[in-house]
Design a protein around this motif. Sequence first.
Motif, PDB file in Angstrom:
ATOM      1  N   LEU A 185      50.821  46.858  47.469  1.00 11.81           N
ATOM      2  CA  LEU A 185      50.602  45.414  47.630  1.00 11.81           C
ATOM      3  C   LEU A 185      49.726  44.959  46.468  1.00 11.81           C
ATOM      4  CD1 LEU A 185      50.643  42.788  49.470  1.00 11.81           C
ATOM      5  CD2 LEU A 185      48.554  43.684  50.516  1.00 11.81           C
ATOM      6  N   LEU A 186      50.033  43.776  45.941  1.00 10.95           N
ATOM      7  CA  LEU A 186      49.300  43.258  44.787  1.00 10.95           C
ATOM      8  C   LEU A 186      48.025  42.523  45.187  1.00 10.95           C
ATOM      9  CD1 LEU A 186      49.205  42.497  41.712  1.00 10.95           C
ATOM     10  CD2 LEU A 186      50.453  40.419  42.346  1.00 10.95           C
ATOM     11  N   ASP A 187      46.922  42.808  44.491  1.00  9.99           N
ATOM     12  CA  ASP A 187      45.769  41.890  44.460  1.00  9.99           C
ATOM     13  C   ASP A 187      46.153  40.873  43.393  1.00  9.99           C
ATOM     14  OD1 ASP A 187      43.561  40.465  43.734  1.00  9.99           O
ATOM     15  OD2 ASP A 187      42.338  42.192  43.183  1.00  9.99           O
ATOM     16  N   PHE A 188      46.538  39.670  43.848  1.00 12.72           N
ATOM     17  CA  PHE A 188      47.231  38.730  42.949  1.00 12.72           C
ATOM     18  C   PHE A 188      46.335  37.977  41.976  1.00 12.72           C
ATOM     19  CE2 PHE A 188      47.009  36.276  47.082  1.00 12.72           C
ATOM     20  CZ  PHE A 188      45.901  35.544  46.738  1.00 12.72           C
ATOM     21  N   ASN A 189      45.031  38.196  42.000  1.00 15.22           N
ATOM     22  CA  ASN A 189      44.152  37.445  41.102  1.00 15.22           C
ATOM     23  C   ASN A 189      44.419  37.758  39.634  1.00 15.22           C
ATOM     24  OD1 ASN A 189      41.909  36.022  42.717  1.00 15.22           O
ATOM     25  ND2 ASN A 189      42.141  38.030  43.701  1.00 15.22           N
ATOM     26  N   ILE A 190      44.406  36.717  38.821  1.00 20.66           N
ATOM     27  CA  ILE A 190      44.277  36.918  37.370  1.00 20.66           C
ATOM     28  C   ILE A 190      42.800  36.666  37.109  1.00 20.66           C
ATOM     29  CG2 ILE A 190      44.931  36.104  35.080  1.00 20.66           C
ATOM     30  CD1 ILE A 190      47.609  35.213  36.275  1.00 20.66           C
ATOM     31  N   TYR A 191      42.054  37.756  36.977  1.00 19.42           N
ATOM     32  CA  TYR A 191      40.594  37.640  36.917  1.00 19.42           C
ATOM     33  C   TYR A 191      40.141  37.078  35.576  1.00 19.42           C
ATOM     34  CZ  TYR A 191      40.299  40.296  41.248  1.00 19.42           C
ATOM     35  OH  TYR A 191      40.419  40.703  42.550  1.00 19.42           O
ATOM     36  N   ALA A 192      39.111  36.230  35.649  1.00 18.51           N
ATOM     37  CA  ALA A 192      38.588  35.602  34.438  1.00 18.51           C
ATOM     38  C   ALA A 192      37.717  36.562  33.639  1.00 18.51           C
ATOM     39  CB  ALA A 192      37.773  34.370  34.816  1.00 18.51           C
ATOM     40  N   ASN A 193      37.162  37.570  34.329  1.00 11.75           N
ATOM     41  CA  ASN A 193      36.272  38.507  33.653  1.00 11.75           C
ATOM     42  C   ASN A 193      36.282  39.829  34.420  1.00 11.75           C
ATOM     43  OD1 ASN A 193      34.655  38.096  35.922  1.00 11.75           O
ATOM     44  ND2 ASN A 193      33.564  36.412  34.928  1.00 11.75           N
ATOM     45  N   ASP A 194      35.264  40.649  34.188  1.00  5.39           N
ATOM     46  CA  ASP A 194      35.245  41.981  34.803  1.00  5.39           C
ATOM     47  C   ASP A 194      34.871  41.957  36.278  1.00  5.39           C
ATOM     48  OD1 ASP A 194      36.050  43.123  32.508  1.00  5.39           O
ATOM     49  OD2 ASP A 194      34.037  43.694  31.838  1.00  5.39           O
ATOM     50  N   ARG A 195      34.363  40.842  36.764  1.00  2.99           N
ATOM     51  CA  ARG A 195      33.975  40.797  38.183  1.00  2.99           C
ATOM     52  C   ARG A 195      35.212  40.942  39.052  1.00  2.99           C
ATOM     53  NH1 ARG A 195      29.854  36.180  40.162  1.00  2.99           N
ATOM     54  NH2 ARG A 195      30.216  37.272  42.110  1.00  2.99           N
ATOM     55  N   ARG A 196      35.087  41.764  40.085  1.00  2.66           N
ATOM     56  CA  ARG A 196      36.215  41.932  40.998  1.00  2.66           C
ATOM     57  C   ARG A 196      35.861  41.479  42.416  1.00  2.66           C
ATOM     58  NH1 ARG A 196      38.452  41.861  37.088  1.00  2.66           N
ATOM     59  NH2 ARG A 196      40.083  43.189  36.233  1.00  2.66           N
ATOM     60  N   ILE A 216      34.766  38.425  43.167  1.00  2.00           N
ATOM     61  CA  ILE A 216      35.182  37.032  43.345  1.00  2.00           C
ATOM     62  C   ILE A 216      35.821  36.552  42.049  1.00  2.00           C
ATOM     63  CG2 ILE A 216      32.987  35.966  42.585  1.00  2.00           C
ATOM     64  CD1 ILE A 216      33.430  34.057  45.093  1.00  2.00           C
ATOM     65  N   ASN A 217      36.787  35.650  42.186  1.00  2.82           N
ATOM     66  CA  ASN A 217      37.440  35.087  41.012  1.00  2.82           C
ATOM     67  C   ASN A 217      37.170  33.587  41.008  1.00  2.82           C
ATOM     68  OD1 ASN A 217      38.991  34.726  38.778  1.00  2.82           O
ATOM     69  ND2 ASN A 217      40.961  35.009  39.805  1.00  2.82           N
ATOM     70  N   LEU A 218      36.245  33.155  40.162  1.00  2.00           N
ATOM     71  CA  LEU A 218      35.806  31.763  40.227  1.00  2.00           C
ATOM     72  C   LEU A 218      36.747  30.799  39.504  1.00  2.00           C
ATOM     73  CD1 LEU A 218      31.970  32.348  39.855  1.00  2.00           C
ATOM     74  CD2 LEU A 218      33.223  31.697  41.911  1.00  2.00           C
ATOM     75  N   THR A 219      37.691  31.330  38.744  1.00  2.59           N
ATOM     76  CA  THR A 219      38.695  30.452  38.143  1.00  2.59           C
ATOM     77  C   THR A 219      40.031  30.753  38.829  1.00  2.59           C
ATOM     78  OG1 THR A 219      39.146  32.080  36.449  1.00  2.59           O
ATOM     79  CG2 THR A 219      37.568  30.368  35.896  1.00  2.59           C
ATOM     80  N   PRO A 220      40.417  29.933  39.799  1.00  2.00           N
ATOM     81  CA  PRO A 220      41.573  30.313  40.611  1.00  2.00           C
ATOM     82  C   PRO A 220      42.857  30.392  39.796  1.00  2.00           C
ATOM     83  CG  PRO A 220      40.907  28.064  41.090  1.00  2.00           C
ATOM     84  CD  PRO A 220      39.890  28.622  40.160  1.00  2.00           C
ATOM     85  N   ASP A 221      43.230  31.599  39.453  1.00  2.00           N
ATOM     86  CA  ASP A 221      44.519  31.812  38.800  1.00  2.00           C
ATOM     87  C   ASP A 221      45.084  33.123  39.345  1.00  2.00           C
ATOM     88  OD1 ASP A 221      46.678  31.220  37.270  1.00  2.00           O
ATOM     89  OD2 ASP A 221      45.748  31.741  35.348  1.00  2.00           O
ATOM     90  N   TYR A 222      46.397  33.203  39.378  1.00  2.00           N
ATOM     91  CA  TYR A 222      46.986  34.332  40.089  1.00  2.00           C
ATOM     92  C   TYR A 222      48.423  34.555  39.623  1.00  2.00           C
ATOM     93  CZ  TYR A 222      48.724  30.336  42.718  1.00  2.00           C
ATOM     94  OH  TYR A 222      49.297  29.130  43.049  1.00  2.00           O
ATOM     95  N   TYR A 223      48.906  35.780  39.902  1.00  2.00           N
ATOM     96  CA  TYR A 223      50.305  36.106  39.579  1.00  2.00           C
ATOM     97  C   TYR A 223      51.214  35.189  40.404  1.00  2.00           C
ATOM     98  CZ  TYR A 223      48.753  39.657  36.558  1.00  2.00           C
ATOM     99  OH  TYR A 223      48.155  40.261  35.478  1.00  2.00           O
ATOM    100  N   GLY A 224      52.206  34.628  39.726  1.00  2.00           N
ATOM    101  CA  GLY A 224      53.038  33.594  40.348  1.00  2.00           C
ATOM    102  C   GLY A 224      52.563  32.210  39.942  1.00  2.00           C
ATOM    103  N   HIS A 225      51.480  32.161  39.140  1.00  2.00           N
ATOM    104  CA  HIS A 225      50.933  30.878  38.664  1.00  2.00           C
ATOM    105  C   HIS A 225      50.670  30.945  37.160  1.00  2.00           C
ATOM    106  CE1 HIS A 225      47.948  27.695  37.974  1.00  2.00           C
ATOM    107  NE2 HIS A 225      48.510  27.078  38.999  1.00  2.00           N
ATOM    108  N   GLY A 226      49.656  31.736  36.775  1.00  2.00           N
ATOM    109  CA  GLY A 226      49.347  31.888  35.353  1.00  2.00           C
ATOM    110  C   GLY A 226      50.160  32.986  34.685  1.00  2.00           C
TER     111      GLY A 226
END
Length: 256
Positions: free
Chosen positions: A105-116, A118-128
């Motif tokens: 199962l995918l963790d769908f976040n496209i992370y803005a940085n190394d933090r895992r 929380i992703n404070l810039t909401p972007d994700y696979y299927g979007h960005g």
Amino acid sequence: MIPNTMKAMVLTGHGDVDKLEYKDVPVPAPGAGQVLVQVTATAKNNTDRKAREGLYPTKKGEMTSFQMGGKPTLVFPRIQGADIAGRVVAVGDGVDESRIGERGLLDFNIYANDRRDINLTPDYYGHGADGGYAEYVALPADQFHHIPNAELADAEVASMGMCSYQTAMHMLTSANIKAGERVLVTGASGGVGTALIQLCRIMGAIPYALSKQDKAAALLELGAEAVLDRSDMDSFVDRVKAETGGKPIDAVMDLV
Ligand SMILES: NC(=O)c1ccc[n+]([C@@H]2O[C@H](COP(=O)([O-])OP(=O)(O)OC[C@H]3O[C@@H](n4cnc5c(N)ncnc54)[C@H](OP(=O)(O)O)[C@@H]3O)[C@@H](O)[C@H]2O)c1
């Protein structure tokens, strides 16, 4: 044998479902650190619909999606679909070939940085980046998590509600919830509420649900310590004290 082309539901612009086109597109190649996943199930996430319809405006009347860094990362054509279950069929450079065959199962976040956490810039696979409304998708190997559980069908894995459980987890970790603490959950019967109740129990915290009486049995079965009826708020404080034996509620997860 991995084909060169695949079927995909391609989003061609913001709007209604007529903006989705079912067509042949190239199968992506897994890049360094990626796995190529043969998609076996993708859940329809509410955010997929809202992004398609352009319902994340920054100005009144605007039809657009999340704008990371000032401009939207949802560009067209795009293959949507965030909640992806499937099997690894190929790996890119740097990924162990033992991953091939793995169901996950995918963790769908496209992370803005190394933090895992929380992703404070909401972007994700299927979007960005392209997502799971296709036969294959290339994904980061470290975000495609092995789910061996044979009792769960692929469609069940995809519909686990990655988004709601992740939201609930972030709420609990932000509040620094510890085992033994009492947590009041409003909107308890919803997607995030039911996730909060289950995660509280996994963490050893004690969830109290604010909901409706006709949902009480299901919420108790799910793990709620007690269910408070939201149609009678006049006696709310007294009822909370009665349920906790006068002990305090340590945190409120307010979803309404
Ligand atoms: N789902 C996600 O992944 C996600 C992610 C990020 C943020 N969010 C946000 O988190 C919030 C909850 O999302 P959700 O997906 O859990 O929503 P949901 O599944 O629609 O559940 C919302 C719950 O709120 C309660 N409710 C509805 N109308 C109400 C009213 N008029 N007065 C009081 N309670 C009412 C109901 O629970 P009871 O009948 O049990 O009270 C309902 O089940 C929303 O603001 C959503 O945008 C959700």
